[in-house]
Design a protein around this motif. Structure first.
Motif, PDB file in Angstrom:
ATOM      1  N   SER A  27       1.799   6.675  47.847  1.00 29.28           N
ATOM      2  CA  SER A  27       2.396   6.542  46.657  1.00 29.28           C
ATOM      3  C   SER A  27       3.121   5.068  46.768  1.00 29.28           C
ATOM      4  O   SER A  27       3.537   4.219  45.891  1.00 29.28           O
ATOM      5  N   MET A  36       6.161   1.200  37.850  1.00 32.93           N
ATOM      6  CA  MET A  36       6.520   2.473  37.962  1.00 32.93           C
ATOM      7  C   MET A  36       6.321   3.088  36.430  1.00 32.93           C
ATOM      8  O   MET A  36       6.154   4.463  36.492  1.00 32.93           O
ATOM      9  N   GLY A  37       6.357   2.331  35.266  1.00 37.22           N
ATOM     10  CA  GLY A  37       6.275   2.961  34.117  1.00 37.22           C
ATOM     11  C   GLY A  37       4.751   3.230  34.015  1.00 37.22           C
ATOM     12  O   GLY A  37       4.571   4.528  33.386  1.00 37.22           O
ATOM     13  N   VAL A  40       4.353   6.793  35.791  1.00 40.38           N
ATOM     14  CA  VAL A  40       4.874   7.708  34.881  1.00 40.38           C
ATOM     15  C   VAL A  40       4.172   8.134  33.789  1.00 40.38           C
ATOM     16  O   VAL A  40       3.852   9.358  33.454  1.00 40.38           O
ATOM     17  N   ARG A  43       1.097   9.986  34.953  1.00 37.69           N
ATOM     18  CA  ARG A  43       1.410  11.371  35.627  1.00 37.69           C
ATOM     19  C   ARG A  43       1.796  12.248  34.585  1.00 37.69           C
ATOM     20  O   ARG A  43       1.572  13.537  34.526  1.00 37.69           O
ATOM     21  N   ASN A  44       2.144  11.728  33.205  1.00 33.15           N
ATOM     22  CA  ASN A  44       2.552  12.796  32.162  1.00 33.15           C
ATOM     23  C   ASN A  44       0.959  12.967  31.532  1.00 33.15           C
ATOM     24  O   ASN A  44       1.244  14.064  30.853  1.00 33.15           O
ATOM     25  N   VAL A  78       4.399   9.502  25.486  1.00 33.06           N
ATOM     26  CA  VAL A  78       3.543   8.564  26.457  1.00 33.06           C
ATOM     27  C   VAL A  78       3.645   7.259  25.447  1.00 33.06           C
ATOM     28  O   VAL A  78       3.718   6.237  25.796  1.00 33.06           O
ATOM     29  N   TYR A  81       6.750   5.529  25.049  1.00 31.59           N
ATOM     30  CA  TYR A  81       7.091   4.786  26.384  1.00 31.59           C
ATOM     31  C   TYR A  81       6.153   3.593  26.468  1.00 31.59           C
ATOM     32  O   TYR A  81       6.919   2.464  26.990  1.00 31.59           O
ATOM     33  N   ASP A  85       6.270  -1.430  27.383  1.00 30.63           N
ATOM     34  CA  ASP A  85       5.853  -1.704  28.591  1.00 30.63           C
ATOM     35  C   ASP A  85       4.951  -2.652  28.599  1.00 30.63           C
ATOM     36  O   ASP A  85       3.730  -2.874  28.108  1.00 30.63           O
TER      37      ASP A  85
END
Length: 94
Positions: A27, A36-37, A40, A43-44, A78, A81, A85
């Motif tokens: 990781s 990092m975005g 995330v 992962r979602n 998502v 978000y 980005d």
């Protein structure tokens, strides 16, 4: 807390900490190439990929309205978000 036998505890202690350390190291190395975005977001999205894979291998699945609503709300989150980005790159994902 019941541990089982001494053999079970030794087997757990010889594998789980090593695999956990390996996961942490990979990781940290991935953060060099992916934001990092982006991590995330992926992962979602993982539960949706998991449901698709389970549907392929299990044949039929029972999805109720609450599950579908939860997955759709994840997708909306998502999407919201990722709209902001600006540093997205595919370098760290493959």
């Amino acid at each position: 807390l019941k541990c089982g036998s001494k053999r079970d505890a030794l087997r757990w202690g010889s594998t789980v900490p090593f695999l956990f350390a390996l996961m942490l190291a990979s990781s940290m190395l991935a953060l060099d190439h992916a934001s990092m975005g982006a991590i995330v977001v992926f992962r979602n999205i993982a539960p949706m990929v998991t449901i698709l894979i389970e549907g392929v291998f299990q044949g039929s699945m029972q999805l109720d309205v609450c599950t579908i609503f939860s997955l759709l709300s994840i997708l909306v989150g998502v999407w919201i978000y990722t709209r902001s980005d600006v540093s997205f790159s595919l370098v760290g994902f493959f």
